[in-house]
Design a protein around this motif. Structure first.
Motif, mmCIF file in Angstrom:
data_model
loop_
_atom_site.group_PDB
_atom_site.id
_atom_site.type_symbol
_atom_site.label_atom_id
_atom_site.label_comp_id
_atom_site.label_asym_id
_atom_site.label_seq_id
_atom_site.Cartn_x
_atom_site.Cartn_y
_atom_site.Cartn_z
ATOM 1 N N ARG A 84 17.007 8.635 -75.583
ATOM 2 C CA ARG A 84 16.736 7.465 -76.423
ATOM 3 C C ARG A 84 16.601 7.874 -77.887
ATOM 4 N NH1 ARG A 84 12.220 5.989 -78.406
ATOM 5 N NH2 ARG A 84 10.987 7.285 -76.995
ATOM 6 N N PHE A 85 17.161 7.058 -78.773
ATOM 7 C CA PHE A 85 16.965 7.279 -80.207
ATOM 8 C C PHE A 85 15.472 7.116 -80.515
ATOM 9 C CE2 PHE A 85 17.000 6.449 -84.713
ATOM 10 C CZ PHE A 85 18.067 7.195 -85.183
ATOM 11 N N PRO A 86 14.896 7.974 -81.377
ATOM 12 C CA PRO A 86 13.451 7.884 -81.654
ATOM 13 C C PRO A 86 13.041 6.504 -82.174
ATOM 14 C CG PRO A 86 14.353 9.922 -82.535
ATOM 15 C CD PRO A 86 15.519 9.109 -82.088
ATOM 16 N N TRP A 87 11.814 6.100 -81.801
ATOM 17 C CA TRP A 87 11.268 4.837 -82.295
ATOM 18 C C TRP A 87 11.199 4.863 -83.823
ATOM 19 C CZ3 TRP A 87 10.675 0.782 -79.216
ATOM 20 C CH2 TRP A 87 10.481 0.993 -77.843
ATOM 21 N N ARG A 88 11.390 3.666 -84.430
ATOM 22 C CA ARG A 88 11.281 3.548 -85.885
ATOM 23 C C ARG A 88 10.341 2.410 -86.283
ATOM 24 N NH1 ARG A 88 17.027 4.031 -89.062
ATOM 25 N NH2 ARG A 88 17.399 6.257 -88.761
ATOM 26 N N ILE A 89 9.483 2.001 -85.375
ATOM 27 C CA ILE A 89 8.672 0.810 -85.618
ATOM 28 C C ILE A 89 7.872 0.918 -86.913
ATOM 29 C CG2 ILE A 89 6.760 -0.568 -84.712
ATOM 30 C CD1 ILE A 89 7.749 0.179 -81.887
ATOM 31 N N LEU A 90 7.306 2.105 -87.176
ATOM 32 C CA LEU A 90 6.477 2.284 -88.368
ATOM 33 C C LEU A 90 7.209 2.987 -89.504
ATOM 34 C CD1 LEU A 90 3.087 3.401 -86.744
ATOM 35 C CD2 LEU A 90 3.785 1.112 -87.460
ATOM 36 N N LEU A 91 8.410 3.504 -89.245
ATOM 37 C CA LEU A 91 9.078 4.318 -90.246
ATOM 38 C C LEU A 91 9.495 3.504 -91.465
ATOM 39 C CD1 LEU A 91 10.011 7.154 -90.902
ATOM 40 C CD2 LEU A 91 12.162 6.688 -89.700
ATOM 41 N N LEU A 110 2.834 9.340 -84.954
ATOM 42 C CA LEU A 110 4.039 10.141 -85.173
ATOM 43 C C LEU A 110 5.206 9.640 -84.325
ATOM 44 C CD1 LEU A 110 2.438 13.708 -85.309
ATOM 45 C CD2 LEU A 110 3.526 12.494 -87.213
ATOM 46 N N ARG A 111 4.914 9.290 -83.068
ATOM 47 C CA ARG A 111 5.977 8.778 -82.199
ATOM 48 C C ARG A 111 6.558 7.476 -82.740
ATOM 49 N NH1 ARG A 111 2.019 10.287 -78.498
ATOM 50 N NH2 ARG A 111 2.519 12.168 -77.312
ATOM 51 N N LEU A 112 5.684 6.561 -83.153
ATOM 52 C CA LEU A 112 6.152 5.261 -83.625
ATOM 53 C C LEU A 112 6.804 5.340 -85.001
ATOM 54 C CD1 LEU A 112 3.218 2.942 -82.461
ATOM 55 C CD2 LEU A 112 5.463 3.268 -81.395
ATOM 56 N N SER A 113 6.593 6.449 -85.701
ATOM 57 C CA SER A 113 7.254 6.623 -86.997
ATOM 58 C C SER A 113 8.498 7.498 -86.876
ATOM 59 C CB SER A 113 6.281 7.211 -88.022
ATOM 60 O OG SER A 113 5.813 8.480 -87.616
ATOM 61 N N GLY A 114 8.917 7.759 -85.640
ATOM 62 C CA GLY A 114 10.221 8.382 -85.429
ATOM 63 C C GLY A 114 10.272 9.888 -85.494
ATOM 64 N N GLN A 115 9.113 10.556 -85.495
ATOM 65 C CA GLN A 115 9.134 12.018 -85.583
ATOM 66 C C GLN A 115 9.365 12.635 -84.198
ATOM 67 O OE1 GLN A 115 9.411 12.602 -88.813
ATOM 68 N NE2 GLN A 115 9.031 10.408 -88.825
ATOM 69 N N ILE A 116 9.921 13.834 -84.165
ATOM 70 C CA ILE A 116 10.369 14.450 -82.918
ATOM 71 C C ILE A 116 9.423 15.588 -82.530
ATOM 72 C CG2 ILE A 116 12.257 15.679 -81.778
ATOM 73 C CD1 ILE A 116 14.173 14.282 -83.726
ATOM 74 N N ARG A 117 8.828 15.460 -81.369
ATOM 75 C CA ARG A 117 7.890 16.464 -80.864
ATOM 76 C C ARG A 117 8.643 17.735 -80.485
ATOM 77 N NH1 ARG A 117 2.991 15.217 -76.814
ATOM 78 N NH2 ARG A 117 2.344 17.342 -76.295
ATOM 79 N N LEU A 118 8.121 18.897 -80.926
ATOM 80 C CA LEU A 118 8.792 20.173 -80.695
ATOM 81 C C LEU A 118 7.829 21.223 -80.161
ATOM 82 C CD1 LEU A 118 11.320 22.030 -81.049
ATOM 83 C CD2 LEU A 118 10.450 22.543 -83.348
#
Length: 260
Positions: A24-31, A102-110
């Protein structure tokens, strides 16, 4: 003048290895909604200057590769890049309430210490969809001089064909400040974007030697940009972190002595 890549994202193949068609493309709700008010708040607190933003391509996949000096680097990259950007963020930051943000702003967990195919596929999804990703090749906060340079930026450039835009931060940590400290109120902060660096996309399998060679070339491009950014701004970096303040990080990457 802004830069166009001329590469439409619909030409991307999500079934090529590493596959990203089931990611899935990362969420951008807050970005999007938070970029403008966050910019206002940061400019109110700091003397903030952005240079070379027009060098970021306006369309097609882009990978931003930035030095890492202080805790503000990630937020500044997400807020002041002309396009919304999805940045690799260490998984330790995803604990607690900030993780949901971080998830809702589209950042990728590494996961920096183990192979992380999920993170790789997420970044490939971003780039193949013609969007903008971000990475800190040094892997951890430090003096920002790019002495350590992990291979991830080169890998994604080779895998996607996305141009790599260097970014340099000045002033995000006061000299002598700890890795988690904020700069003093009113501090001058400079964000300097550089000219894109592009390598031809290489199909699977990409060899370790190819990634190694591209890492060395990419690091040299970033070092040239760092020197230019110092000359442009008249700034220098804050120096090393206090003893014992280095974040654990894998001992891999390319340096002036080559790769370990």
């Amino acid at each position: 003048m802004s830069i166009r890549t001329g590469r439409p994202p619909e030409h991307a193949d999500h079934r090529a290895l590493p596959r990203s068609d089931r990611t899935r493309f990362p969420w951008r709700i807050l970005l999007h909604p938070l970029r403008r008010p966050s910019s206002w708040l940061l400019r109110k607190r700091y003397d903030l200057h952005v240079h070379g933003a027009h060098l970021v391509p306006t369309d097609g996949p882009v990978l931003l590769a930035a030095n890492h000096v202080g805790v503000l680097d990630g937020p500044l990259l997400a807020i002041f890049t002309p396009r919304p950007v999805h940045v690799f963020t260490k998984e330790e930051m995803f604990d607690g309430p900030i993780g949901r943000f971080l998830r809702l702003s589209g950042q990728i967990r590494l996961d920096r210490f183990h192979p992380d195919p999920g993170a790789v596929k997420s970044m490939m999804r971003v780039l193949r969809d013609g969007a903008c990703g971000g990475i800190f090749p040094e892997g951890r906060r430090g003096n920002g001089e790019l002495e350590r340079f992990h291979r991830g930026a080169a890998y994604f450039a080779l895998a996607s064909g996305a141009p790599v835009v260097p970014v340099v931060f000045f002033g995000t940590r006061d000299p002598g400040g700890r890795s988690g400290s904020l700069p003093h109120r009113g501090a001058r902060i400079d964000v300097v974007f550089g000219a894109p660096y592009t390598v031809p996309a290489v199909p699977w399998p990409r060899t370790r030697e190819q990634v190694e060679h591209t890492s060395m070339l990419l690091r040299e491009h970033l070092l040239v940009h760092l020197a230019s950014a110092k000359a442009l701004t008249g700034r220098d970096l804050p120096g090393p972190l206090p003893p014992g303040d280095l974040d654990p990080d894998p001992a891999t990457g390319v340096t002036d002595q080559g790769a370990p």
